[in-house]
Enzyme design. Structure first.
Site, mmCIF file in Angstrom:
data_model
loop_
_atom_site.group_PDB
_atom_site.id
_atom_site.type_symbol
_atom_site.label_atom_id
_atom_site.label_comp_id
_atom_site.label_asym_id
_atom_site.label_seq_id
_atom_site.Cartn_x
_atom_site.Cartn_y
_atom_site.Cartn_z
ATOM 1 N N ILE A 13 5.188 8.549 8.678
ATOM 2 C CA ILE A 13 5.114 7.530 9.782
ATOM 3 C C ILE A 13 6.177 8.032 10.926
ATOM 4 O O ILE A 13 5.810 7.613 12.009
ATOM 5 C CB ILE A 13 5.383 6.159 9.398
ATOM 6 C CG1 ILE A 13 4.569 5.228 10.408
ATOM 7 C CG2 ILE A 13 6.848 5.776 8.897
ATOM 8 C CD1 ILE A 13 4.323 3.775 9.661
ATOM 9 N N VAL A 35 10.444 4.483 3.176
ATOM 10 C CA VAL A 35 10.240 4.600 4.517
ATOM 11 C C VAL A 35 11.469 4.290 5.566
ATOM 12 O O VAL A 35 11.624 4.903 6.622
ATOM 13 C CB VAL A 35 9.026 3.899 4.839
ATOM 14 C CG1 VAL A 35 8.917 2.493 4.968
ATOM 15 C CG2 VAL A 35 8.412 4.404 6.057
ATOM 16 N N ASP A 36 12.286 3.164 5.026
ATOM 17 C CA ASP A 36 13.374 2.626 5.732
ATOM 18 C C ASP A 36 14.461 3.920 6.129
ATOM 19 O O ASP A 36 14.646 4.047 7.307
ATOM 20 C CB ASP A 36 13.954 1.562 5.240
ATOM 21 C CG ASP A 36 14.920 0.901 6.057
ATOM 22 O OD1 ASP A 36 15.080 1.009 7.169
ATOM 23 O OD2 ASP A 36 15.427 -0.373 5.404
ATOM 24 N N GLY A 122 6.685 -0.111 -2.164
ATOM 25 C CA GLY A 122 7.322 0.920 -2.746
ATOM 26 C C GLY A 122 8.456 0.305 -3.826
ATOM 27 O O GLY A 122 7.752 -0.657 -4.408
ATOM 28 N N TYR A 124 9.800 -2.612 -3.392
ATOM 29 C CA TYR A 124 9.419 -4.048 -3.550
ATOM 30 C C TYR A 124 8.289 -4.523 -4.448
ATOM 31 O O TYR A 124 8.080 -5.662 -4.937
ATOM 32 C CB TYR A 124 9.296 -4.805 -2.198
ATOM 33 C CG TYR A 124 10.494 -5.021 -1.242
ATOM 34 C CD1 TYR A 124 11.694 -4.626 -1.920
ATOM 35 C CD2 TYR A 124 10.380 -5.457 -0.219
ATOM 36 C CE1 TYR A 124 13.144 -4.786 -1.186
ATOM 37 C CE2 TYR A 124 11.667 -5.775 0.430
ATOM 38 C CZ TYR A 124 13.067 -5.279 -0.141
ATOM 39 O OH TYR A 124 14.095 -5.521 0.684
HETATM 40 N N1 AR6 Z 1 5.946 7.363 5.841
HETATM 41 C C1 AR6 Z 1 4.920 6.383 5.523
HETATM 42 N N2 AR6 Z 1 4.993 5.743 4.284
HETATM 43 C C2 AR6 Z 1 6.114 6.225 3.575
HETATM 44 C C3 AR6 Z 1 7.212 7.098 3.831
HETATM 45 C C4 AR6 Z 1 6.875 7.478 5.112
HETATM 46 N N3 AR6 Z 1 7.870 8.610 5.514
HETATM 47 N N4 AR6 Z 1 8.099 7.055 2.944
HETATM 48 C C5 AR6 Z 1 7.787 6.250 2.136
HETATM 49 N N5 AR6 Z 1 6.602 5.591 2.270
HETATM 50 P P1 AR6 Z 1 9.088 1.350 0.412
HETATM 51 P P2 AR6 Z 1 9.119 -1.417 0.332
HETATM 52 C C6 AR6 Z 1 5.799 4.646 1.662
HETATM 53 O O1 AR6 Z 1 9.873 1.522 -0.745
HETATM 54 O O2 AR6 Z 1 8.626 -1.538 -0.953
HETATM 55 C C7 AR6 Z 1 14.084 0.176 1.551
HETATM 56 O O3 AR6 Z 1 15.064 0.606 0.775
HETATM 57 C C8 AR6 Z 1 6.146 4.366 0.059
HETATM 58 O O4 AR6 Z 1 5.302 5.557 -0.504
HETATM 59 O O5 AR6 Z 1 9.798 2.269 1.701
HETATM 60 O O6 AR6 Z 1 8.722 -2.553 1.629
HETATM 61 C C9 AR6 Z 1 14.117 -0.844 2.489
HETATM 62 O O7 AR6 Z 1 15.649 -0.837 2.853
HETATM 63 C C10 AR6 Z 1 5.280 3.283 -0.111
HETATM 64 O O8 AR6 Z 1 3.919 3.066 -0.174
HETATM 65 O O9 AR6 Z 1 9.483 -0.163 1.119
HETATM 66 C C11 AR6 Z 1 13.927 -1.878 1.590
HETATM 67 O O10 AR6 Z 1 15.150 -2.388 0.869
HETATM 68 C C12 AR6 Z 1 5.684 2.490 1.232
HETATM 69 O O11 AR6 Z 1 5.905 3.427 2.189
HETATM 70 C C13 AR6 Z 1 12.854 -1.568 0.412
HETATM 71 O O12 AR6 Z 1 12.968 -0.353 0.588
HETATM 72 C C14 AR6 Z 1 6.947 1.353 1.133
HETATM 73 O O13 AR6 Z 1 7.885 1.647 0.227
HETATM 74 C C15 AR6 Z 1 11.725 -2.264 1.125
HETATM 75 O O14 AR6 Z 1 10.895 -1.785 -0.048
#
Ligand code: AR6
Length: 175
Positions: A13, A35-36, A122, A124
């Protein structure tokens, strides 16, 4: 036509040249992994953290926006998804609220194109099918009555996730 306004792609993203990208943040808006972390790195950690500090965090299910600094996007919309606790803690309503409030803010900010990751899927721990169904139905309902944003792109990090989204999208579009 709703169908032509929704796209489902595999990708990173942070690379998306759209008006707004959505971040799956935490309630402190402090940055993190997943992703954050990727968004903070690509935007510029210092700048994005500083921009987030104007807010006193963000409650689960709500959204706050910042500039996107070094990203190709214009704005980052930081929304806080629910942590999955088994499904009886209001998770579905909170996840729906993430999509809904982000769409509302995107309209306020006149963003024509918006990219969502799979919020809460992810660390969460939200079950992917259920999360994808909420994402797609909430966005599809929105687009039925609103001309804006013109385009919504679900940017997913793996092919299996793309397959889930595409299957559910077909089901929803057929209804
Ligand atoms: N582009 C698109 N999707 C992505 C990317 C990317 N670059 N990187 C990961 N994903 P998560 P959550 C996907 O864990 O579950 C953080 O530490 C990943 O494969 O990023 O909402 C925050 O600070 C998954 O399908 O977010 C919070 O503490 C999706 O993005 C916590 O994680 C979301 O995974 C939020 O957890």
């Amino acid at each position: 036509m709703i169908k032509s306004r929704i796209q489902i792609v595999e990708g990173d993203i942070t690379q998306m040249s759209v008006d707004g990208i959505v971040n799956a943040a935490n309630s402190r808006l402090a940055g993190g992994g997943g992703v954050d972390g990727a968004i903070h790195q690509a935007a510029g950690v210092e700048q994005l953290q500083q921009a987030c500090r104007q807010y006193d965090g963000c409650p689960t299910g709500q959204v706050r926006s910042t500039p996107a600094f070094n990203l190709p996007a214009q704005r980052v919309l930081h929304t806080v998804g629910p942590v999955w606790q088994g499904g009886q803690a209001g998770e579905a309503e909170l996840l729906r609220s993430c999509y809904q409030s982000t769409l509302e803010l995107a309209v306020q900010e006149q963003l024509k194109s918006l990219a969502f990751p799979a919020i809460s899927c992810g660390v969460y721990g939200y079950p992917h099918e259920e999360a994808a169904r909420i994402a797609i139905t909430t966005v599809a309902e929105w687009l039925k009555t609103s001309p804006s944003p013109d385009k919504i792109i679900f940017v997913l990090f793996s092919q299996p996730m793309v397959d889930i989204y595409r299957r559910i999208f077909r089901e929803v579009a057929e209804k």
